[in-house]
Design an enzyme around this catalytic site. Structure first.
Site, PDB file in Angstrom:
ATOM      1  N   CYS A  36       0.840  -1.191   0.000  1.00  0.00           N
ATOM      2  CA  CYS A  36       0.000   0.000   0.000  1.00  0.00           C
ATOM      3  C   CYS A  36       0.877   1.243   0.000  1.00  0.00           C
ATOM      4  O   CYS A  36       2.085   1.174   0.093  1.00  0.00           O
ATOM      5  CB  CYS A  36      -0.905   0.000   1.221  1.00  0.00           C
ATOM      6  SG  CYS A  36      -1.678  -1.590   1.553  1.00  0.00           S
ATOM      7  N   ARG A  46       2.464   1.105  -7.014  1.00  0.00           N
ATOM      8  CA  ARG A  46       2.680   0.061  -6.025  1.00  0.00           C
ATOM      9  C   ARG A  46       1.543  -0.970  -6.023  1.00  0.00           C
ATOM     10  O   ARG A  46       1.674  -2.030  -5.438  1.00  0.00           O
ATOM     11  CB  ARG A  46       2.792   0.696  -4.623  1.00  0.00           C
ATOM     12  CG  ARG A  46       3.991   1.595  -4.473  1.00  0.00           C
ATOM     13  CD  ARG A  46       3.995   2.299  -3.138  1.00  0.00           C
ATOM     14  NE  ARG A  46       4.218   1.395  -2.028  1.00  0.00           N
ATOM     15  CZ  ARG A  46       5.407   1.145  -1.493  1.00  0.00           C
ATOM     16  NH1 ARG A  46       6.480   1.707  -1.989  1.00  0.00           N
ATOM     17  NH2 ARG A  46       5.529   0.334  -0.476  1.00  0.00           N
ATOM     18  N   TRP A  54      -4.092  -1.986  -0.671  1.00  0.00           N
ATOM     19  CA  TRP A  54      -4.083  -3.263  -1.385  1.00  0.00           C
ATOM     20  C   TRP A  54      -4.667  -4.290  -0.422  1.00  0.00           C
ATOM     21  O   TRP A  54      -4.100  -4.551   0.643  1.00  0.00           O
ATOM     22  CB  TRP A  54      -2.660  -3.629  -1.787  1.00  0.00           C
ATOM     23  CG  TRP A  54      -2.523  -4.813  -2.690  1.00  0.00           C
ATOM     24  CD1 TRP A  54      -2.699  -4.848  -4.029  1.00  0.00           C
ATOM     25  CD2 TRP A  54      -2.143  -6.138  -2.297  1.00  0.00           C
ATOM     26  NE1 TRP A  54      -2.449  -6.112  -4.513  1.00  0.00           N
ATOM     27  CE2 TRP A  54      -2.109  -6.923  -3.476  1.00  0.00           C
ATOM     28  CE3 TRP A  54      -1.824  -6.741  -1.084  1.00  0.00           C
ATOM     29  CZ2 TRP A  54      -1.770  -8.273  -3.470  1.00  0.00           C
ATOM     30  CZ3 TRP A  54      -1.491  -8.092  -1.066  1.00  0.00           C
ATOM     31  CH2 TRP A  54      -1.473  -8.837  -2.247  1.00  0.00           C
ATOM     32  N   ASN A 107       0.285   0.368   6.557  1.00  0.00           N
ATOM     33  CA  ASN A 107       0.795  -0.644   5.645  1.00  0.00           C
ATOM     34  C   ASN A 107       1.298  -1.821   6.474  1.00  0.00           C
ATOM     35  O   ASN A 107       1.959  -1.611   7.499  1.00  0.00           O
ATOM     36  CB  ASN A 107       1.967  -0.109   4.815  1.00  0.00           C
ATOM     37  CG  ASN A 107       1.549   0.921   3.811  1.00  0.00           C
ATOM     38  OD1 ASN A 107       0.364   1.155   3.590  1.00  0.00           O
ATOM     39  ND2 ASN A 107       2.525   1.548   3.173  1.00  0.00           N
ATOM     40  N   GLY A 108       1.038  -3.035   6.014  1.00  0.00           N
ATOM     41  CA  GLY A 108       1.489  -4.212   6.744  1.00  0.00           C
ATOM     42  C   GLY A 108       0.314  -5.080   7.172  1.00  0.00           C
ATOM     43  O   GLY A 108      -0.818  -4.898   6.710  1.00  0.00           O
ATOM     44  N   GLU A 131      12.191 -15.887 -16.137  1.00  0.00           N
ATOM     45  CA  GLU A 131      11.841 -14.464 -16.039  1.00  0.00           C
ATOM     46  C   GLU A 131      10.909 -14.043 -17.166  1.00  0.00           C
ATOM     47  O   GLU A 131       9.955 -13.295 -16.950  1.00  0.00           O
ATOM     48  CB  GLU A 131      13.118 -13.618 -16.042  1.00  0.00           C
ATOM     49  CG  GLU A 131      12.896 -12.120 -16.082  1.00  0.00           C
ATOM     50  CD  GLU A 131      12.117 -11.565 -14.905  1.00  0.00           C
ATOM     51  OE1 GLU A 131      11.693 -10.399 -14.988  1.00  0.00           O
ATOM     52  OE2 GLU A 131      11.918 -12.292 -13.903  1.00  0.00           O
ATOM     53  N   LYS A 150       7.157 -12.481 -16.779  1.00  0.00           N
ATOM     54  CA  LYS A 150       6.742 -11.214 -17.372  1.00  0.00           C
ATOM     55  C   LYS A 150       5.438 -11.378 -18.147  1.00  0.00           C
ATOM     56  O   LYS A 150       4.537 -10.549 -18.064  1.00  0.00           O
ATOM     57  CB  LYS A 150       7.824 -10.676 -18.316  1.00  0.00           C
ATOM     58  CG  LYS A 150       8.980 -10.035 -17.628  1.00  0.00           C
ATOM     59  CD  LYS A 150       8.583  -8.731 -16.966  1.00  0.00           C
ATOM     60  CE  LYS A 150       9.513  -8.438 -15.812  1.00  0.00           C
ATOM     61  NZ  LYS A 150       9.294  -9.267 -14.625  1.00  0.00           N
ATOM     62  N   GLU A 171       2.530 -11.838 -15.720  1.00  0.00           N
ATOM     63  CA  GLU A 171       2.224 -10.657 -14.917  1.00  0.00           C
ATOM     64  C   GLU A 171       1.364  -9.642 -15.664  1.00  0.00           C
ATOM     65  O   GLU A 171       0.456  -9.053 -15.069  1.00  0.00           O
ATOM     66  CB  GLU A 171       3.527  -9.976 -14.473  1.00  0.00           C
ATOM     67  CG  GLU A 171       4.273 -10.705 -13.378  1.00  0.00           C
ATOM     68  CD  GLU A 171       5.569 -10.013 -13.020  1.00  0.00           C
ATOM     69  OE1 GLU A 171       5.853  -9.865 -11.826  1.00  0.00           O
ATOM     70  OE2 GLU A 171       6.316  -9.618 -13.950  1.00  0.00           O
ATOM     71  N   HIS A 177      11.003 -35.406 -20.199  1.00  0.00           N
ATOM     72  CA  HIS A 177      10.657 -36.024 -18.911  1.00  0.00           C
ATOM     73  C   HIS A 177       9.268 -35.617 -18.436  1.00  0.00           C
ATOM     74  O   HIS A 177       8.986 -35.670 -17.237  1.00  0.00           O
ATOM     75  CB  HIS A 177      11.712 -35.659 -17.866  1.00  0.00           C
ATOM     76  CG  HIS A 177      13.080 -36.168 -18.194  1.00  0.00           C
ATOM     77  ND1 HIS A 177      13.397 -37.500 -18.195  1.00  0.00           N
ATOM     78  CD2 HIS A 177      14.206 -35.511 -18.574  1.00  0.00           C
ATOM     79  CE1 HIS A 177      14.660 -37.659 -18.535  1.00  0.00           C
ATOM     80  NE2 HIS A 177      15.177 -36.460 -18.769  1.00  0.00           N
ATOM     81  N   LYS A 231       4.000  -3.411  -6.419  1.00  0.00           N
ATOM     82  CA  LYS A 231       5.412  -3.240  -6.747  1.00  0.00           C
ATOM     83  C   LYS A 231       6.318  -3.727  -5.630  1.00  0.00           C
ATOM     84  O   LYS A 231       7.216  -4.517  -5.849  1.00  0.00           O
ATOM     85  CB  LYS A 231       5.692  -1.770  -7.047  1.00  0.00           C
ATOM     86  CG  LYS A 231       7.145  -1.462  -7.399  1.00  0.00           C
ATOM     87  CD  LYS A 231       7.542  -2.104  -8.705  1.00  0.00           C
ATOM     88  CE  LYS A 231       8.943  -1.710  -9.130  1.00  0.00           C
ATOM     89  NZ  LYS A 231       9.365  -2.426 -10.327  1.00  0.00           N
TER      90      LYS A 231
END
Length: 605
Positions: free
Chosen positions: A2, A27, A75, A101-102, A482, A486, A489, A505, A600
Site C-alpha cells: 500500500c 505500487r 491493497w 501498511n502491513g 523471467e 513477465k 504478470e 521427462h 510493486k
C-alpha cells in the site's frame, strides 16, 4: 504494497496528498482515502473511495481544505476492496485517524477483546484494531497513545496517526514496512516511498524498525517505541522528480525498457579497473583475504529478484569457481536452514524493503552470517541491515513489473563475479574479455530495442494463445523463467518455464499447435542440444519462437540478438522478451503498469 502520504505545514493539503497518492499508484492498490484538518479546525474530515485515486478525487467536496493530512492507497488483505475497508480508519468519535501498511498478525485476538469491551467495528480490516487501541488509550500524549498501541500488536506496520485533540502533529511508527520522513522548509512530509516526496524535498530520514517520529510543521523528532530518543540525520535523495514521469512514453513499462542502455551504463560507470582487469565494488566491505575464505554463496530473492539471483549464481560459479545457488527468500526463512560460517549470503531486492527478503536477512544476521545486499534503493532497509553490498543504480522503477532493475541486477552480479574471480583464479585475459563484453552491453541493448517493431508484429501473432511454454538450458533457463513471469504478470496468459533438457521427462506431453514454445537458444557449447529440443517440439507440430544469435530453421519466428561473451549472453536475451510480453499485453488491452492483484513492493508475507 500500500501507499502512505502525509503532510503538515501551511499549504492546502488535499491537492498535495492527491499528487503523492498518484505517484504511489504503481505500487498496486484497490482503494484510496484521506483525512485532513488544520490548527483551527473543529475535527477531522475524511473522504474514501473504492477504485483509483481519480475516483477519490472525484468524491472530494469543493470546500475540502486543511493544512495537515494523511492519505493512503490500499491493497486488500483483510476484507474485500470497498469504501468502508479503505484507509484511513476513524474511531466512532471521529477523533483518531490511522493509515497502515502491513499486517497485524494478532488482529483477531485483539478484535475479540475490543468487541468484548463493547467496541463496534465498522470494517473488516486489521488496521481498525490499531485505531481503537489508540482511541481507548488513557495516555496524556498522542505519542504515548501510539506507543501503547504498537506494543500491543504483533506483525508488520508502517503507520501514520492523526488526532483531533493533537492537531499540531502527525505521529508515525515503523516495524517491517517503510516509513520515510521528508524534511521541508517549515513543513514536514511522510510517505512509504520516496516517490511521493521527491517533488517537494530531497532531504529524507528513513525510520528503522522499532522507531517512531513526531512531525510538526517546523520540526520533527525520532525515538524508539520504548521512548528513547534517536539521532536522525537527513540524507539527500539523488533521484529527480522527472525520473517518475513517463517522459513521452505511453506506459512506465515501455519507458523503463527503453532506459536500459543508460541504466546499464550507470551500473558500470566508475567501477571498471582496466589496470588489473577487475572492478571496484567499494561497498562490499569484504577484503581479498576474507573473499578467499568463502566456500559457498547463497543468493536470496523473490520473483524477478530470485530469477536475477539464479543468473548471478551461474556467473559466480563460472567466473569465481565458488559453489553458488539461489533460493526464494520466502521459502528459505521457513525451512530452518543450516547457516554455515563459510557461506556468503546475498539478499536481492529492487526496493530493498521486500519483507520476505528482509526477514531472511534479519534471521541470518541473528545467526552470525555475513550478508551482502544487491538493491536499487539507497538507504533501504536491506541496505542498512546488510554488512555491505552493491547498489544497482537502475534509477526509479515505477511499473509494477521489473525490467531495467532486473537487467541492472544481473549486470551487478556479473561485476561481483568478476571481482571475486580476479581475487581467486580468473586470469587477466579472461578478466579483460569480460570487461570488453560488459562495455558492449549498452550499445547491444540499444540494437535490440531498435528491433521493437519486428518484435511487436511477432507478439501480436501470439497474443491469442491460452498458454505458452518457455525453455532454456543452463544460462538460458533463468531467462526462460523471467520471460515466463513477465508474460504472466501483464498479459495474464498462463505460461510455464522448464529446462529444455526436461522436455522429454514430462512437459513434451503438452506440446500441440495451440501451445507455442519460446526457446532460448544462445550460440554456445549447448547450441546443438538446444536445436535438438526444437526438433522434438516441431515433430509434434508445436509452434516455436526462438531467441537466438542466428536464425533457427526449426523455429516459426526467430528474434536475433547480438552475441556477447557466453557468460553475459543471458543479459541480452532477456531484453527482447520484455518487449514481447509488453506488446502481447498491449494487443490484449491489458493495464500494463498496474496488473491485477499485484503490487510493486511486497512488504507483507
Amino acid at each position: 504494497m500500500c501507499g502512505i502520504v502525509g503532510y503538515i505545514g501551511k499549504r492546502d493539503v488535499a491537492p498535495l496528498l492527491l499528487e503523492g497518492l498518484q505517484r504511489l499508484e504503481y505500487r498496486g492498490y484497490d482503494s484510496a482515502g484521506m483525512v485532513i484538518t488544520s490548527p483551527k479546525a473543529a475535527g477531522l474530515k475524511m473522504v474514501k473511495a473504492k477504485g483509483r485515486v481519480r475516483d477519490l478525487e472525484a468524491k472530494l467536496p469543493k470546500r475540502f481544505t486543511g493544512t495537515t493530512g494523511i492519505a493512503h492507497t490500499r491493497w486488500a488483505t483483510h476484507g474485500a476492496p470497498s469504501d468502508v475497508n479503505s484507509h484511513p480508519h476513524l474511531d466512532p468519535e471521529n477523533k483518531v485517524a490511522v493509515v497502515h501498511n502491513g499486517i497485524v498478525d494478532n488482529a483477531q485476538e485483539l478484535r475479540a477483546k475490543l468487541e468484548a469491551d463493547g467496541v463496534v467495528f465498522a470494517s473488516e480490516t486489521d488496521t481498525e484494531v490499531i485505531t481503537h487501541l489508540i482511541a481507548r488509550s488513557q495516555a496524556d500524549t498522542l505519542e504515548e497513545k501510539v506507543r501503547e498501541a504498537v506494543k500491543a500488536i504483533e506483525g508488520t506496520y508502517g503507520i501514520a496517526v492523526m488526532h483531533a485533540d493533537f492537531n499540531d502533529r502527525i505521529v508515525v511508527a515503523r516495524n517491517g514496512s517503510p516509513v520515510i520522513l521528508g524534511i521541508g522548509e517549515k513543513e514536514m512530509l511522510v510517505a512509504s516511498d520516496v516517490a511521493a516526496l521527491i517533488a517537494h524535498t530531497r532531504q529524507v530520514v528513513t525510520l528503522d524498525d522499532g522507531e517512531m517520529a513526531t512531525l510538526k510543521a517546523d520540526d520533527f523528532r525520532t525515538y524508539t517505541t520504548s521512548g528513547a530518543s534517536t539521532t536522525a540525520t537527513p540524507e539527500t535523495v539523488e533521484w529527480e522528480a522527472a525520473s517518475f514521469d513517463m517522459g513521452g512514453h505511453d506506459t512506465y513499462m515501455h519507458k523503463e525498457i527503453s532506459e536500459q542502455p543508460d541504466a546499464v551504463d550507470r551500473v558500470l560507470r566508475g567501477r571498471i579497473d582496466d589496470r588489473f582487469s577487475t572492478v571496484h565494488l567499494g561497498g562490499l566491505n569484504l577484503d581479498p583475504r576474507e573473499a578467499r575464505t568463502i566456500r559457498r554463496i547463497k543468493i536470496l530473492g523473490c520473483g524477478t529478484s530470485y530469477h536475477a539471483g539464479l543468473i548471478g549464481a551461474g556467473l559466480i560459479e563460472s567466473m569465481a569457481r565458488i559453489p553458488a545457488d539461489a533460493e526464494p527468500a520466502s521459502e528459505f526463512r521457513y525451512r530452518n536452514p543450516v547457516v554455515d560460517p563459510d557461506t556468503l549470503y546475498i539478499a536481492v531486492s529492487q526496493s530493498g524493503e521486500t519483507y520476505d527478503v528482509l526477514a531472511a536477512v534479519q534471521e541470518l544476521k541473528r545467526k552470525g552470517a555475513r550478508v551482502l545486499g544487491v538493491v536499487n534503493v539507497v538507504g533501504s532497509a536491506i541496505a542498512r541491515e546488510a554488512d555491505g553490498g552493491v547498489y544497482v543504480h537502475a534509477g526509479p522503477e515505477v511499473c509494477v513489473v521489473s525490467t531495467k532493475c532486473f537487467t541492472n541486477t544481473v549486470v551487478a552480479f556479473a561485476l561481483l563475479a568478476l571481482h571475486l574471480g580476479r581475487i581467486r583464479d580468473l586470469s587477466v585475459t579472461d578478466g579483460k574479455r569480460i570487461i570488453e563484453g560488459l562495455r558492449k552491453l549498452p550499445e547491444q541493448i540499444s540494437e535490440i530495442l531498435e528491433s521493437e517493431d519486428e518484435i511487436k508484429k511477432i507478439a501480436e501473432e501470439y497474443a491469442g494463445a491460452q498458454s505458452m511454454m518457455f525453455i532454456g538450458r543452463v544460462r538460458g533457463y533463468p531467462v526462460a523463467l523471467e520471460a515466463s513471469l513477465k508474460l504472466k504478470e501483464i498479459s495474464y496468459i498462463h505460461a510455464e518455464a522448464y529446462p529444455a533438457s526436461e522436455l522429454k521427462h514430462g512437459p513434451l506431453a503438452l506440446i500441440e499447435p495451440a501451445l507455442p514454445t519460446v526457446a532460448i537458444v544462445p550460440d554456445d557449447d549447448l547450441l546443438e542440444k538446444n536445436r535438438a529440443a526444437l526438433e522434438e517440439i516441431k515433430a509434434r507440430s508445436g509452434r516455436i519462437l526462438a531467441v537466438a544469435h542466428q536464425e533457427q530453421a526449426k523455429a516459426d519466428h526467430t528474434i536475433v540478438v547480438p552475441k556477447n561473451e557466453d557468460e553475459l549472453d543471458a543479459i541480452l536475451m532477456g531484453i527482447p522478451l520484455q518487449l514481447f510480453a509488453y506488446h502481447t499485453a498491449l494487443a490484449m488491452g491489458r493495464d500494463i503498469d498496474k496488473p491485477r492483484n499485484l503490487a510493486k513492493s511486497v512488504t507483507v508475507e
